[in-house]
Design an enzyme around this catalytic site. Structure first.
Site, short mmCIF file in Angstrom:
data_model
loop_
_atom_site.label_atom_id
_atom_site.label_comp_id
_atom_site.label_asym_id
_atom_site.label_seq_id
_atom_site.Cartn_x
_atom_site.Cartn_y
_atom_site.Cartn_z
N HIS A 45 -31.75 53.57 10.29
CA HIS A 45 -32.27 53.38 9.24
C HIS A 45 -33.78 52.83 9.22
CE1 HIS A 45 -28.78 54.48 6.68
NE2 HIS A 45 -28.18 53.76 7.50
N ARG A 70 -29.57 49.62 17.16
CA ARG A 70 -28.72 50.52 16.34
C ARG A 70 -29.19 51.88 16.68
NH1 ARG A 70 -26.15 50.12 10.41
NH2 ARG A 70 -28.43 50.15 9.77
N GLU A 145 -17.10 50.55 8.95
CA GLU A 145 -17.95 50.36 7.82
C GLU A 145 -17.56 51.62 6.85
OE1 GLU A 145 -22.18 50.96 8.46
OE2 GLU A 145 -22.04 52.64 10.20
N ASP A 171 -21.77 50.47 3.54
CA ASP A 171 -21.04 51.60 3.59
C ASP A 171 -19.55 51.34 3.24
OD1 ASP A 171 -22.79 53.92 4.22
OD2 ASP A 171 -23.35 52.92 6.19
#
Ligand code: 3PY
Ligand code: MG
Length: 247
Positions: A45, A70, A145, A171
């Site tokens: 993200h 990530r 998630e 999420d």
């Protein structure tokens, strides 16, 4: 401290980190000066991909800050490339099954425990050249998630090569049919957090959460306290304070 400092930290106390979404070495330097245990570089993200990582991770060289990445998806190339660039911990999003966890774990380690490919990249300066030692020092955190991931959390946490579970509350809330939002979360999400912590404790792996230190008392040992965007957004409250003072 040699090797992956974060492993030593989360073994003794909750590790506190910051998100990096803005791909600027000057921003990373400010986070390093902030004294966090780790910086979580977000290729899912954030405004950068794994190909942009190296100049950002380089800012953490010879500091007490562990670079965590990530990756955008549970992908062999993305995990290998993040590690080549110098990530010491990889966070893999949307792990829902034991097979997903096995794929992430295998991509993180060299033979005989995994399928990672070796090269004389920046990583050899970070965790060394001995594949066995690197295998011991790197860590792979699987993100639970989704409702499906939650249903399979015991198997995911018990997968060989998974060192911890990082909960994505946003999420997770959405897949439980709830709106995403800041802590304290909806009762179902709070219950899910406790379920993941219990699964991690029973598997002997590290439970983590994308939320602040309030959750340390609940057994979480890898927590993201803030991030570069959040810190900049504080400018708004500074402005409001200044306007209020002017009357
Ligand atoms: C989530 O909350 O879903 C996350 O992935 C944290 O950024
Ligand atoms: Mg998420």
């Amino acid at each position: 401290m040699t090797g992956n400092r974060l492993r030593r930290v989360w073994d003794t106390r909750p590790a506190l980190g910051a998100w990096c979404w803005i791909p600027a070495p000057a921003v990373v330097e400010q986070l390093v000066w902030g004294g966090f245990d780790f910086i979580l570089f977000d290729c899912q993200h954030g405004e950068f991909g794994v190909g942009d990582l190296e100049p950002l991770l380089r800012v953490t060289t010879n500091t007490e800050v562990t670079p965590v990445v990530r990756v955008p998806t549970n992908d062999y190339y993305a995990i290998g490339h993040a590690l080549d660039a110098g990530a010491e911990v990889v966070v893999v999003p949307m792990v829902e099954t034991k097979a997903d966890a096995e794929r992430a774990a295998a991509a993180t380690r060299f033979f005989p425990t995994g399928t990672r490919s070796y090269a004389g990249t920046r990583s050899t300066r970070v965790l060394g050249t001995d594949p066995e030692q690197v295998n011991r020092e790197v860590a792979c955190l699987a993100m639970v998630e989704t409702a499906t991931g939650l249903a399979n959390v015991a198997e995911i946490a018990g997968t060989e090569g998974i060192d911890g579970i990082f909960i994505g509350p946003a999420d997770l809330a959405i897949t439980l049919g709830l709106p995403p939002g800041p802590p304290p979360y909806a009762t179902e999400v709070e219950r899910a957090i406790d379920q993941v912590v219990a699964a991690c404790v029973s598997a002997g792996v590290v439970p983590g959460l994308a939320a602040g230190s309030d959750y340390a008392a609940r057994g979480l040992r890898f927590l993201t306290v803030t991030g570069d965007r959040a810190l900049l957004q504080r400018g708004r409250s500074e402005l409001e304070k200044a306007r209020a003072a002017l009357g």
